[in-house]
Design an enzyme around this catalytic site. Sequence first.
Site, PDB file in Angstrom:
ATOM      1  N   ASN A 229       8.019  -5.516  -1.256  1.00 43.82           N
ATOM      2  CA  ASN A 229       7.967  -4.512  -0.382  1.00 43.82           C
ATOM      3  C   ASN A 229       6.528  -4.300   0.007  1.00 43.82           C
ATOM      4  O   ASN A 229       5.768  -3.960  -0.605  1.00 43.82           O
ATOM      5  CB  ASN A 229       8.397  -2.932  -1.076  1.00 43.82           C
TER       6      ASN A 229
ATOM      7  N   TYR B  98      11.002   8.927   1.337  1.00 42.98           N
ATOM      8  CA  TYR B  98      11.034   7.950   0.381  1.00 42.98           C
ATOM      9  C   TYR B  98      11.481   8.451  -1.124  1.00 42.98           C
ATOM     10  O   TYR B  98      11.766   7.648  -2.038  1.00 42.98           O
ATOM     11  CB  TYR B  98       9.706   7.399  -0.128  1.00 42.98           C
TER      12      TYR B  98
ATOM     13  N   PRO C  63       0.901  -1.289   0.035  1.00 40.95           N
ATOM     14  CA  PRO C  63       0.042   0.069  -0.028  1.00 40.95           C
ATOM     15  C   PRO C  63       0.880   1.141  -0.013  1.00 40.95           C
ATOM     16  O   PRO C  63       1.920   1.258   0.692  1.00 40.95           O
ATOM     17  CB  PRO C  63      -0.892  -0.006   1.330  1.00 40.95           C
ATOM     18  N   ASN C  64       0.414   2.270  -0.765  1.00 45.64           N
ATOM     19  CA  ASN C  64       0.943   3.712  -0.867  1.00 45.64           C
ATOM     20  C   ASN C  64       2.040   3.788  -1.772  1.00 45.64           C
ATOM     21  O   ASN C  64       2.531   4.812  -1.976  1.00 45.64           O
ATOM     22  CB  ASN C  64       1.025   4.191   0.505  1.00 45.64           C
TER      23      ASN C  64
ATOM     24  N   GLU D  23      13.019  -9.328   0.966  1.00 44.11           N
ATOM     25  CA  GLU D  23      12.195  -8.314   1.439  1.00 44.11           C
ATOM     26  C   GLU D  23      12.772  -6.968   1.021  1.00 44.11           C
ATOM     27  O   GLU D  23      14.209  -6.848   1.528  1.00 44.11           O
ATOM     28  CB  GLU D  23      12.004  -8.548   3.141  1.00 44.11           C
TER      29      GLU D  23
ATOM     30  N   ARG E 129       4.597  10.949  -2.348  1.00 42.53           N
ATOM     31  CA  ARG E 129       4.256  10.912  -0.751  1.00 42.53           C
ATOM     32  C   ARG E 129       5.828  10.967   0.047  1.00 42.53           C
ATOM     33  O   ARG E 129       6.625  10.362  -0.540  1.00 42.53           O
ATOM     34  CB  ARG E 129       3.740   9.536  -0.562  1.00 42.53           C
TER      35      ARG E 129
ATOM     36  N   ARG F 299      13.994   3.777  11.911  1.00 42.64           N
ATOM     37  CA  ARG F 299      12.735   4.510  12.204  1.00 42.64           C
ATOM     38  C   ARG F 299      11.793   4.233  13.465  1.00 42.64           C
ATOM     39  O   ARG F 299      12.371   3.785  14.360  1.00 42.64           O
ATOM     40  CB  ARG F 299      11.829   4.288  11.019  1.00 42.64           C
TER      41      ARG F 299
ATOM     42  N   ALA G 233       3.413  -1.074   4.649  1.00 35.36           N
ATOM     43  CA  ALA G 233       2.746  -0.896   5.959  1.00 35.36           C
ATOM     44  C   ALA G 233       2.482  -2.317   6.502  1.00 35.36           C
ATOM     45  O   ALA G 233       2.633  -2.682   7.698  1.00 35.36           O
ATOM     46  CB  ALA G 233       1.666   0.034   6.139  1.00 35.36           C
TER      47      ALA G 233
ATOM     48  N   HIS H 209      12.711  -2.483   1.554  1.00 37.87           N
ATOM     49  CA  HIS H 209      12.405  -1.295   1.895  1.00 37.87           C
ATOM     50  C   HIS H 209      13.259  -0.037   1.389  1.00 37.87           C
ATOM     51  O   HIS H 209      14.410  -0.262   1.741  1.00 37.87           O
ATOM     52  CB  HIS H 209      12.243  -1.260   3.458  1.00 37.87           C
TER      53      HIS H 209
HETATM   54  C1  DQA Z   1       8.446   0.962   3.611  1.00 40.17           C
HETATM   55  C2  DQA Z   1       8.542   1.198   4.949  1.00 40.17           C
HETATM   56  C3  DQA Z   1       7.121   0.952   5.920  1.00 40.17           C
HETATM   57  O1  DQA Z   1       7.300   1.106   7.122  1.00 40.17           O
HETATM   58  C4  DQA Z   1       6.275   2.042   5.272  1.00 40.17           C
HETATM   59  O2  DQA Z   1       5.015   1.678   5.857  1.00 40.17           O
HETATM   60  C5  DQA Z   1       6.155   2.064   3.792  1.00 40.17           C
HETATM   61  C6  DQA Z   1       7.274   1.731   2.764  1.00 40.17           C
HETATM   62  C7  DQA Z   1       9.769   1.415   2.689  1.00 40.17           C
HETATM   63  O3  DQA Z   1       9.875   0.820   1.627  1.00 40.17           O
HETATM   64  O4  DQA Z   1      10.734   2.196   3.172  1.00 40.17           O
HETATM   65  O5  DQA Z   1       4.997   2.207   3.339  1.00 40.17           O
HETATM   66  O6  DQA Z   1       8.128  -0.355   3.291  1.00 40.17           O
END
Ligand code: DQA
Length: 155
Positions: free
Chosen positions: A80, A29, A16-17, A104, A24, A113, A83, A106
């Site tokens: 990825n 990011y 998501p997002n 995995e 964003r 964080r 959240a 990020h």
């Molecule tokens: C994320 C890190 C997550 O904590 C966050 O909710 C994201 C992006 C990253 O790519 O740094 O949406 O996965």
Amino acid sequence: MTRPRAPWRLLVVNGPNLNLLGVRETGVYGAVTLAEIEARCRDLAETLGAELAFVQSNHEGSLVDLIQDARGRQDLIIINPAAYTHTSVAIRDALLAVALPVIEIHLSNIHRREPFRHRSFVADIALGQIAGFGPDVYTMAVTAAVRHLQAASGP
Ligand code: DQA
């Protein structure tokens, strides 16, 4: 189980997002969009002799469906989970169910964080985690995926 052979089939799953990358929280990011990241991954995959599928969803159930669809169709999943990394037993279970190797990723270093981002439901079932290098984590993961599959395919 039969060993995978080239061309390696890689699935990149985005949670998501991540469709809003470039817009964003750019301080966290960065300014690179998901479409640009996909293009970089496609270029690299082609160079490395891999086939790439690249998907994104904002919905947990849809992500589970996308992971389930990879069964028998893909050799490795790069994910990825965004959240859902920190909350989703369903995504973890889907990854375990398809029994494919997982990397995995990020963009941000989740361990630097907020404490709630330190926990990952995927990390202990993944080959490894790459975090904190912005969009480069995607291409790093594609490289790591191909190297892993080459090694797993034997001589
Ligand atoms: C994320 C890190 C997550 O904590 C966050 O909710 C994201 C992006 C990253 O790519 O740094 O949406 O996965």
